[in-house]
Design an enzyme around this catalytic site. Structure first.
Site, PDB file in Angstrom:
ATOM      1  N   HIS A   1      -4.382   1.455   6.997  1.00 25.59           N
ATOM      2  CA  HIS A   1      -3.117   1.769   7.427  1.00 25.59           C
ATOM      3  C   HIS A   1      -2.732   3.178   6.136  1.00 25.59           C
ATOM      4  O   HIS A   1      -2.765   4.483   6.596  1.00 25.59           O
ATOM      5  CB  HIS A   1      -2.382   1.171   7.057  1.00 25.59           C
ATOM      6  CG  HIS A   1      -1.313   1.663   7.101  1.00 25.59           C
ATOM      7  ND1 HIS A   1      -0.053   1.179   7.652  1.00 25.59           N
ATOM      8  CD2 HIS A   1      -0.047   2.212   6.467  1.00 25.59           C
ATOM      9  CE1 HIS A   1       1.189   1.486   7.763  1.00 25.59           C
ATOM     10  NE2 HIS A   1       1.253   1.924   7.057  1.00 25.59           N
ATOM     11  N   GLU A   2      -3.487   3.005   4.877  1.00 25.34           N
ATOM     12  CA  GLU A   2      -3.632   4.574   3.923  1.00 25.34           C
ATOM     13  C   GLU A   2      -4.692   5.537   4.500  1.00 25.34           C
ATOM     14  O   GLU A   2      -4.138   6.478   3.956  1.00 25.34           O
ATOM     15  CB  GLU A   2      -3.487   3.750   2.856  1.00 25.34           C
ATOM     16  CG  GLU A   2      -2.922   2.374   1.887  1.00 25.34           C
ATOM     17  CD  GLU A   2      -1.362   2.937   2.668  1.00 25.34           C
ATOM     18  OE1 GLU A   2      -0.192   3.729   2.400  1.00 25.34           O
ATOM     19  OE2 GLU A   2      -0.940   1.912   3.217  1.00 25.34           O
TER      20      GLU A   2
ATOM     21  N   GLY B   1       1.097  -1.133  -0.040  1.00 32.61           N
ATOM     22  CA  GLY B   1       0.345  -0.069  -0.129  1.00 32.61           C
ATOM     23  C   GLY B   1       1.226   1.224   0.013  1.00 32.61           C
ATOM     24  O   GLY B   1       1.977   0.789   0.529  1.00 32.61           O
TER      25      GLY B   1
ATOM     26  N   GLN C   1       2.911   9.614   0.900  1.00 31.76           N
ATOM     27  CA  GLN C   1       4.508   9.675   1.352  1.00 31.76           C
ATOM     28  C   GLN C   1       5.099   9.288  -0.275  1.00 31.76           C
ATOM     29  O   GLN C   1       6.280   9.554   0.285  1.00 31.76           O
ATOM     30  CB  GLN C   1       4.472   7.936   1.044  1.00 31.76           C
ATOM     31  CG  GLN C   1       3.881   7.161   2.642  1.00 31.76           C
ATOM     32  CD  GLN C   1       3.462   5.824   2.376  1.00 31.76           C
ATOM     33  OE1 GLN C   1       2.534   4.911   1.793  1.00 31.76           O
ATOM     34  NE2 GLN C   1       4.455   5.593   2.968  1.00 31.76           N
TER      35      GLN C   1
ATOM     36  N   HIS D   1      -2.697   7.519   6.800  1.00 32.90           N
ATOM     37  CA  HIS D   1      -1.887   8.357   6.056  1.00 32.90           C
ATOM     38  C   HIS D   1      -1.989   9.903   5.561  1.00 32.90           C
ATOM     39  O   HIS D   1      -2.286  10.832   5.636  1.00 32.90           O
ATOM     40  CB  HIS D   1      -1.239   7.717   4.553  1.00 32.90           C
ATOM     41  CG  HIS D   1       0.150   6.782   5.261  1.00 32.90           C
ATOM     42  ND1 HIS D   1       1.324   7.958   5.450  1.00 32.90           N
ATOM     43  CD2 HIS D   1       0.104   6.101   5.117  1.00 32.90           C
ATOM     44  CE1 HIS D   1       1.899   6.858   6.475  1.00 32.90           C
ATOM     45  NE2 HIS D   1       1.685   5.562   5.885  1.00 32.90           N
TER      46      HIS D   1
ATOM     47  N   CYS E   1       6.118   0.546   7.479  1.00 29.05           N
ATOM     48  CA  CYS E   1       5.436   1.501   6.768  1.00 29.05           C
ATOM     49  C   CYS E   1       6.893   1.989   5.320  1.00 29.05           C
ATOM     50  O   CYS E   1       7.820   2.273   6.642  1.00 29.05           O
ATOM     51  CB  CYS E   1       5.155   2.670   7.516  1.00 29.05           C
ATOM     52  SG  CYS E   1       5.034   4.133   6.698  1.00 29.05           S
ATOM     53  N   LEU E   2       6.519   1.858   4.175  1.00 31.05           N
ATOM     54  CA  LEU E   2       7.291   2.392   3.394  1.00 31.05           C
ATOM     55  C   LEU E   2       8.276   3.667   4.712  1.00 31.05           C
ATOM     56  O   LEU E   2       9.597   4.357   3.579  1.00 31.05           O
ATOM     57  CB  LEU E   2       7.747   2.586   2.279  1.00 31.05           C
ATOM     58  CG  LEU E   2       7.193   0.950   1.800  1.00 31.05           C
ATOM     59  CD1 LEU E   2       6.727   1.115   0.601  1.00 31.05           C
ATOM     60  CD2 LEU E   2       8.364   0.423   1.693  1.00 31.05           C
TER      61      LEU E   2
HETATM   62 ZN    ZN Z   1       2.318   4.056   5.952  1.00 31.13          ZN
END
Ligand code: ZN
Length: 172
Positions: free
Chosen positions: A134-135, A45, A50, A138, A92-93
Site C-alpha cells: 500500500h505504501e 503505515g 501523504q 503511494h 487510508c489516512l
Molecule cells: Zn494510504
C-alpha cells in the site's frame, strides 16, 4: 512534529516520489515527523506524499506505536518479489471514511535502505506485506481505490469527489 495529512484530490498524492540520494537531517526529521503523525492518527503505515513530500520514504508499524522500536522506515523501497493473493479490507489516512476490500499479493520481498542508509531485503507476508505494498503504491502515485473493480470505484465516486472538494475532513 505532527504534519497535516494530504487528502484525496491533492496533486502530491498522484506524483511519483523522488528517490532519496542523501539521508540528510531533513530526511531524518521527515521520518520522525511521519512516525509521530502515523501514531497520532492510529495508522499502521504512512508514505511521504501523504504529508506533502514527494520523496521515496514510508513508515510502517503494525503495533500502532504501542511497542517501542517496531517502526520500519523504508527509504527507496522496491518490490523485488511477490507471491500469492488475498483479499482484505483497506483504508487510508488520505481517504477518510472509505474502506474497501483490495486484492494484493500474500507475500512480498522488498529492498530498501533504513534511516542509517543500510540496505535491507525483507520478506513479509499477510498484513505487513499488504501495508508495505500500500505504501509503495503511494510512492508511485497509486491509491488503494485505484485497485478496486470499476463498479466498486463507481459506487465510491461521489464520496471521493466530496473528499476532493474538502467536504469530508480528515478523520481524528
Ligand atoms: Zn494510504
Amino acid at each position: 512534529m505532527i504534519r497535516e495529512i494530504r487528502l484525496y484530490g491533492d496533486a502530491v498524492l498522484r506524483r511519483t516520489a523522488k528517490p532519496i540520494s542523501d539521508i540528510s537531517e531533513e530526511v531524518v526529521r521527515l521520518a520522525e515527523d511521519m512516525t509521530e503523525t502515523m501514531f497520532a492518527r492510529r495508522g499502521i503505515g504512512l508514505a511521504a506524499p501523504q504529508v506533502g513530500e514527494s520523496t521515496s520514504l514510508a513508515v510502517v508499524d503494525l503495533s500502532l506505536g504501542d511497542e517501542k522500536g517496531r517502526t520500519l522506515v523504508l527509504i527507496n523501497p522496491e518490490v523485488v518479489g511477490q507471491e500469492g493473493e488475498w483479499t482484505y479490507e483497506e483504508g487510508c489516512l488520505s481517504i477518510p471514511e472509505v474502506r474497501a476490500d483490495v486484492v494484493r499479493p500474500k507475500k512480498v520481498a522488498v529492498r530498501f535502505l533504513d534511516i542509517d542508509g543500510n540496505p535491507h531485503e525483507l520478506e513479509a507476508e499477510d498484513l505487513l506485506a499488504r501495508v508495505i505494498l500500500h505504501e509503495v503504491d503511494h510512492l508511485k502515485g497509486v491509491l488503494f481505490v485505484d485497485r478496486l473493480p470499476p463498479l466498486k470505484r463507481q459506487i465510491l465516486r461521489p464520496k471521493l469527489l466530496k473528499i476532493a472538494k474538502g467536504e469530508i475532513p480528515s478523520e481524528r
